[in-house]
Design a protein around this motif. Sequence first.
Motif, short mmCIF file in Angstrom:
data_model
loop_
_atom_site.label_atom_id
_atom_site.label_comp_id
_atom_site.label_asym_id
_atom_site.label_seq_id
_atom_site.Cartn_x
_atom_site.Cartn_y
_atom_site.Cartn_z
N UNK A 204 0.81 -1.22 0.00
CA UNK A 204 0.00 0.00 0.00
C UNK A 204 0.85 1.27 0.00
N UNK A 205 0.62 2.19 -0.96
CA UNK A 205 1.43 3.41 -1.04
C UNK A 205 1.34 4.26 0.23
N UNK A 206 0.14 4.30 0.83
CA UNK A 206 0.01 5.18 2.00
C UNK A 206 0.90 4.70 3.13
N UNK A 207 0.98 3.37 3.29
CA UNK A 207 1.84 2.83 4.35
C UNK A 207 3.30 3.11 4.02
N UNK A 208 3.67 2.95 2.75
CA UNK A 208 5.07 3.18 2.38
C UNK A 208 5.45 4.65 2.58
N UNK A 209 4.51 5.53 2.23
CA UNK A 209 4.80 6.96 2.42
C UNK A 209 4.97 7.30 3.90
N UNK A 210 4.06 6.74 4.70
CA UNK A 210 4.16 7.01 6.14
C UNK A 210 5.50 6.48 6.68
N UNK A 211 5.92 5.31 6.19
CA UNK A 211 7.20 4.75 6.65
C UNK A 211 8.35 5.68 6.26
N UNK A 212 8.30 6.19 5.02
CA UNK A 212 9.38 7.07 4.57
C UNK A 212 9.43 8.35 5.41
N UNK A 213 8.25 8.81 5.80
CA UNK A 213 8.22 10.02 6.63
C UNK A 213 8.96 9.75 7.96
N UNK A 214 8.73 8.57 8.53
CA UNK A 214 9.42 8.22 9.78
C UNK A 214 10.93 8.14 9.53
N UNK A 215 11.30 7.57 8.40
CA UNK A 215 12.73 7.47 8.07
C UNK A 215 13.34 8.87 8.02
N UNK A 216 12.61 9.79 7.34
CA UNK A 216 13.13 11.15 7.24
C UNK A 216 13.35 11.74 8.63
N UNK A 217 12.38 11.47 9.52
CA UNK A 217 12.52 12.04 10.86
C UNK A 217 13.72 11.44 11.60
N UNK A 218 13.95 10.16 11.36
CA UNK A 218 15.10 9.52 12.04
C UNK A 218 16.39 10.18 11.55
#
Length: 2044
Positions: free
Chosen positions: A1623-1637
Amino acid sequence: MELAHSLLLNEEAYNQLGEVQKAEFIFDWLRYLEKLLVATSRSDVREIQKTLVEQLLSLLNSSPGPPTRKLLAKNLALLYSIGDTFSVYETIDKCNDLIRSKDDSPSYLPTKLAAVVCLGSLYKKLGRILGNTFTDTVGNILRAMKSAESQGRYEIMLSLQNILNGLGAAATPCYRDVYKAARSCLTDRSMAVRCAAAKCLLELQNEAVFMWSTDLDSVATLCFKSFEGSNYDVRISVSKLLGTVLANAIISKHAGAASRQSIRRVSLEDVLELLGTGFLRGSSGFLRASGDMLKGTSSVSRDVRVGVTQAYVVFISTLGGAWLEKNFAAFLSHILSLVSQSHPKATQTQIDAVCSRRCVSFILRATVGGLLGEKAQIAAAKDICQAIWKLKKVMDAVMSDGNLETRLGSADVAASQHMLVCALQELGNLIHSLGTTAAPLLQDSSAGILDNVISVTLHPSISVRLAAAWCLCCIAVALPSYLTPLLDRCLERLTVLKSSPEAVTGFSFAVAALLGAVKHCPLGIPHGKGKIIMALAEDLLCSAAQNSRLSAQRTQAGWLLIAALMTLGPAFVSHHLARVLLLWKCVFPVSPKDLETEKSRGDSFTWQVTLEGRAGALCAIKSFVAHCGDLLTEEVIQHLLPPLPCAVDLLTQLSSILKTYGSPLKTPSVVYRQRLYELLILLSPETYEGNLSAILKELAADLTAPDIQVAASTFLLPPLCHQDDLLILSPLLQETDHRFIEEQLLLGSGIACGSLEYDPYSIYKKDVEGDSVPKPLPPTLSVTSSAVKLFGVVCAHVGEAQRLLILEQLLDSIKHTKGARQQVVQLHVVSSVSSFLKYVAGSKGQLGPEEVRRPVLALVMGALESPNPLLRCAAAEAWARLAQVVDDGAFTAALAQVSFDKLKSARDAVTRTGHSLALGSLHRYLGGISSQHLNSCVGILYTLSQDSTSPDVQTWALHSLSLIIDSAGPLYYTHAEPTLSLIIMLLLNVPPTHAEVHQSLGRCLNALITTLGPELQGNSTSVSTLRSSCLLGCAVMQDNPDCLVQAQAISCLQQLHMFAPRHVNLSSLVSCLCVNLCSPYLLLRRAVLACLRQLVQREAAEVSEHAVMLAKNSREELTLDANIREVGLEGALLTLLDKETDQKLCHDIKETLNHMLTSMAVDKLSFWLKLCKDVLAASADFVTVTCVDTMQEEEGDKGDDASVLTSRKDGRPHPFTNPRWATRVFAAECVCRIINQCENAHSAHFDVALAQEMKKKDSRNDFLVLHLADLIRMAFMAATDHSDQLRLSGLETLLVVIRRFATIPEPEFPGHVILEQYQANVGAALRPAFTSETPPDVTAKACQVCSAWIASGVVSDLNDIRRVHQLLVASLTKIQVGKEALSHLYNESASTMEILAVLKAWAEVYIIAVERHKNHRQPLKTPACSEESVGNGSISPDGLLDLVHADLGTLSRLWLAALQDFALLTLPSEFASQLPVEGGAFYTAETSENAKLHYYNSWALILHATALWLTSTGFVVADPDEGAPNLSRPVTPTSMCQGSSSGPAVKSPEDVYTERFHLILGISVKFLCSLRSDATMESITACLHALQALLDVPWPRSKIGSDQDLGIELLNVLHRVILTRESPSIQLASLEVVRQIICAAQEHVKEKRRSAEVDDGAAEKETLPEFGEGKDTGGLVPGKSLVFATLELCVCILVRQLPGLNPKLTGSPGVKATKPQMLSEDGSRLVSAALVILSELPAVCSPEGSISILPTILYLTIGVLRETAVKLPGGQLSSTVAASLQALKGILSSPMARAEKSHTAWTDLLRSALTTILDCWDPVDGTHQELDEVSLLTAVTVFILSTSPEVTTIPCLQKRCIEKFKATLEIKDPMVQIKTYQLLLSIFQYPNPAVSYPYIYSLVSSIVEKLQEIDRRKPEDTTELQIFQEGIKVLEALVAVAEEQHRSQLVACLLPILISFLLDENALGSATSVMRNLHDFALQNLMQIGPQYSSVFKSVMASSPALKARLEAAIKGNQETVKVKTPTSKHTKNSGKSSSIQLKTNFL
């Protein structure tokens, strides 16, 4: 066959055929003719009528078969009804002559029969036209009957029925004659004749008044006689006749006739009296009965009693539900009196009593359960309760008076007991079927149902006590809220009345029954009840010995409670297991020696109690093994085993004990045996290995010396036969609607059918067949069936020698007995051997050596030739199993050979049937044996199947043939044609009276169609012949009078439709299905629905249309007809679903409706919604609804609610009368399905404006959004119903509606949404769910709806939100007390569910509130926006947040506690010992397993909310305990992980935050790293959002930044999520967390650098340590490096979207040319997010580290640019290109590029990157790529502008860049030129001349040329204008940048170009808009340049007077136009511009 399709018979073709084909040809022609005649015009018919009549009459003489004669008669009648009728009299005479003929030879019989059938058909069709001839005809037919054989009598009866039907009242003169004839036929030898006679009489009674007046008694007596020795079909037909006649007697519809003749009026009492007589005395009549009665000998035969029972049901059904409602009390007292003391006949033996009770129960169930609606049922329940109360009063009087006349007492007790049992069972059934809708009944104190039932629990009769217990169990299942109170009440009575034997057994039964109900109540009972029950049971067992009067009862009660407790499953039992095992150990003696002493000591009574106790213990352990498999560990099994040998020892001693003490021990010993056998069957044989031989001996003795005198094969053998084979036996074995009463006929006369008192222990087992009472068989029978089962297991596990011995012993035992006894022994022995073979075959075991086969073979062989058909059937199965087990080809062949020989030599039917089935079974288990065997098998079976002397042989042979066809598969193709013609021949010739032969034919045809399969689609002649024969066969079977044959026809057509759909006539099939939807035969209804279900999967719309067409056109009265006309097939199915009780059938109906809904709901939206609405509204209790609604609403809302309540006021009768709650639940589910279907359809379904517009265009258009009011109303009706299941469905519907419609705007009121007007309804639907008595599951669902409603944003007004919010606040207050406070009615896990539902709802509301607050904060920067929103009168977005804020303190604490619970519950099992003993904040330790599920459902949102709350506090709340201090036990996470000894150590806030941070992080990581396949999207998203929220604030970021391992772990987990979830929405949300890390890591590195600089400020700079990854070496270690983990993740995202980036795929590391591609929107977002992260990475590294990652980052970024640089219209850049350019810019301007340690390496790498970009232009392999030049140029520009000059100024690169610009300037595309100018502008303005000058030198000349060219050509459109403007801007910039000495030249170039575009005043008026704009632009620029460089300007002007003149003219013209425009009020678009120019002119 095509030749048969003509109006006249094609005699030429006909004469060329053989005998069999002729019959087929004729039948086919007649079928075709029937359809053709209707369609042909009358005149055409008249022309050929004469010839046609002759042809048809000539067929009469060609001895037509039964189907042919029927069709022939139909056609004759049809022909006359369409054509002329004058020759009809000749035809009638001819038929009469044929009938009179004296020829009695069998060959002439078909002709006579055909004539009879023709007469019937003619009179039926033509009726009174033939009025004057009928007396002769009828007389002639009746004379013929005297000499006719059974087929003749059968046809004559049916023919008379038709004649009566056609003539009606005109036939009066011969009523008496017909009546007389039919009377004699009604008691005919042949069952088919009896059925036909019943049909004839049924027709007669329509007109013949005397049948239901003067002759009523004799009709009744006649029917009773007819029931004697009848079969099922006769009972159905005759009971229909009797019931209808009696009903007519009461209605006496012929009022006119009544006044003319003095007809006696018949009262209800008389009729019931009549029926009662039949029930009690059977057919012996009134006079003769008395003598028998005195002797007390006669007993009514069971079939009469069953027949009368069915007649009762028909009688009441005919009178209808409304009648029953009025007369229920009288009816009830009569029905119950059938089993009262006034009629000792019905109950003189226990067996009789059980059977009579069953009949009474059946009558009550079929009438009360089937005819009454829910309200009437509640009234009926009150009446039944009243009856129970009266009986109890009588009972009490007798008991209190007992000392005077004890004997009288016992007689009375016996008398009332059966009435009580029937009443209690019906009361139980009623309440069970009413479910929670029965709540008002139980709350009604005047009815006093519970008190009555509980008081009967003390009745002296055990069967009444059991019935009362069962009734309580039904009440508990129906109303789970009563379960715990009832249990408490019974336990309390049991404890108080421990000294009364009745009370001990009665209440222990009740408790056991209630425990059995628990598994049907999902909410369960409180866990503590287990402890109470266990203690009580122990107490009863321990005190049993104290009082001998109570010993037996207490022992039984104790073990019964323990056994019932086991059904609650491992969670309850595990705590008491040790005590149970101890009791189990103590109940048996320890050693054989102790057993001996016991034997010598005891007396009869002690043995009775001992056996009772031990049997109970065995039962309890059996229950434990069956229900608590999880607890059966090795250790527990070791504890279970020791008493077993002793139990077996006692088994071997039983016979000697029995001898000593005699008959009182008989039953206890049988029960003990049965219990032991049952337990051993459940345990694996390994556990009792040592005792196998002893057990085997006992079993053999049991089987060969049985107590049973009658061979009751029907309960033993069916499980051992193959299901399909049972079909050929008695139809009783098949499932019917009357199975409940028909069973007694099945078992034979001397055997009782099952009843509860035979085994009280079955009270806690819910019956297998739906909701009826458990029916255990008597112990003597059940011990045999257990022994048979166990024998199979044990015999397979003993040694071979012993096996041989025992088998031989069994064989001998048969030889040594005689007569009936021998039959019983043979039955048992064969059953055991079958069971043994079945077990061995199932467990793939071995039979043993050759010798073992011999006795088995002899046993089976003997049984194959037994007169009992069921035994033959089982033997055939065993025969095949034997071959299967031996598994040796030669042996199998020998077996088959034995059967062949027998079949060839034997002449008797028994041997032939047995061995023919044996052949079929062999094939079934071993596939095709071999082809020659197949040939000989088929040959023999062909011969047998044509043996018309014995229908049985035909039936069995054909059945066997069907098995062979099935198993042979493709091998059978060669035999297909001959078999098919055999089947057709038999179908056309076997008399209809032999229905069983037809059924077997049907099975053969079915098997054949399946075997041919898809072959049937072919077009070759052979295939089409086969196909038409199949269809012909189906047609013959469809016309068969037998319902089961019709069922076969339907399933054959279903197969044909599957394989060759084009060739099945759908309309005729559907009409056949519709006609049989309501057939009285269950199997036919099942076939109909199975077929419908298949048809609608493919062609739902067609099926539905055909059904409606049929209903409209049908002339005959269809039962369903009116219904289908009004509500379509769908509505008819819903009605059927409401009435049907069979589970399988209901399942099929639901599936069919679901398929129809899926394919048609969107197209027939209004129709489907109306159906659902009618079902839901049909019984909505509007009174209650009104109260709910208007009480708590303010005045203003009443209007809304009133609309909900205006129910159907129109007078039309309602299509659905009182549907049951289950049907209403299904309708509510359908509504949800309809909404889901619409979602995948047209978008207008969810768009009001569009829907209305399309509706206007075409009124047939229909959209869901237009029905919103109905949807809300349906949801509301369901949500406020009495039934809890319906409330749940209603709330679910409401939830779906809110979610789907929340965002849809209301076009009439902009700014509002469409749902807003339904606020009141939603509020009213939710409020009842929050009352105190609502069960937790409903409240939990309602919480979900509340939060969805608030979160949906539909309601904007705070006050409106408050209403629903208030409900949540109330719930929050209720749950704050923690797990202790909530109701004690249900299991603790239910309160966990409710608490978590409330917390989850609050979490959802809080999340939404925060989101809205965030979204609103962003646009507030523009002042206009905020004013507007306030103006709307809506709430400020913080309003919702403020609402939640009030409770946030409490909520946050509860949320944290719930998360902590969840964390504990999800720990792996090895940490179980560390969990808190008393459970968590919201769950108890014992119910943790059940609670887990509820936590799984709600943790995610709670986690998200908690993270948001922690974020909002920024992790800096002063005191963690602030907020509401009213928790009973503070559940702050601070209480976690503290040793109890250390006391309450106060933690620092830092520790508290760290703990909370790790709690959230831990839960997230645990969940994300092991995603189960059932993890919902919602949970994953919520979890990722929680992480995002957490990392939004500095403190958690610093934690992550400083703990590298933590960051890496998180990244790896996220990488895994991205890999496993598409699911793209889940992948986007994951990438957002990565960016924050990564941001957190950056902050950490910066902070370290800063602090190092501050600390070492004075020291030398060189010594600074390197921070960031890669330290001094630049090495990144996989697994230890944050950057590496991030790179992996980004590569994964990029390569999945752009596979071209993967060098492995492209095959070369270099940049490979591929066509650039546009990504989807989601794909672009993902790629952009990944690029952002990549560009951030260098900042996390040390300079060396950055060098090692730079190539990868550059490769990926440029790769994305290259892969997605698609040319877009208007020169736009695609979003991915923009992102890659942004990332490039970020990377190039990174400080690392300047840092001295990395500077040189970076410069090299960046140069390479630029080269790569430049290379993208060059054609690869000679093909030019379609890359977007603008994108590449922009990238080059980014390099030029963002890197240090030394990267781009090296000559080779610079030269290439300049070339690219030059080339691009030459491109014709205007957009490219514009962009190029813009880019050059930015380069020219670059402050460093080293960079910008080379470009200026190389490119200016070409730019000027370009502009001059435009100047010469004059621009034509706006794009050219734009190019020019951009070019001028570049030149102007150049002027600004140039040094003084060159400036004049440049201005001199620029001015002429600009001036050349100026227009004078004349030209200005006529100029195009482009030219005018150009003029304005040039003028404006000149105005700017003039003042700036005035000296140059003046000199140019001076040197060129022409230019000067032109400029002055333009300025002047401009001023003129301004003047002209000023006075006019119309402002043109340019007025603004011109005025500004004016000002500047003045300035000049």
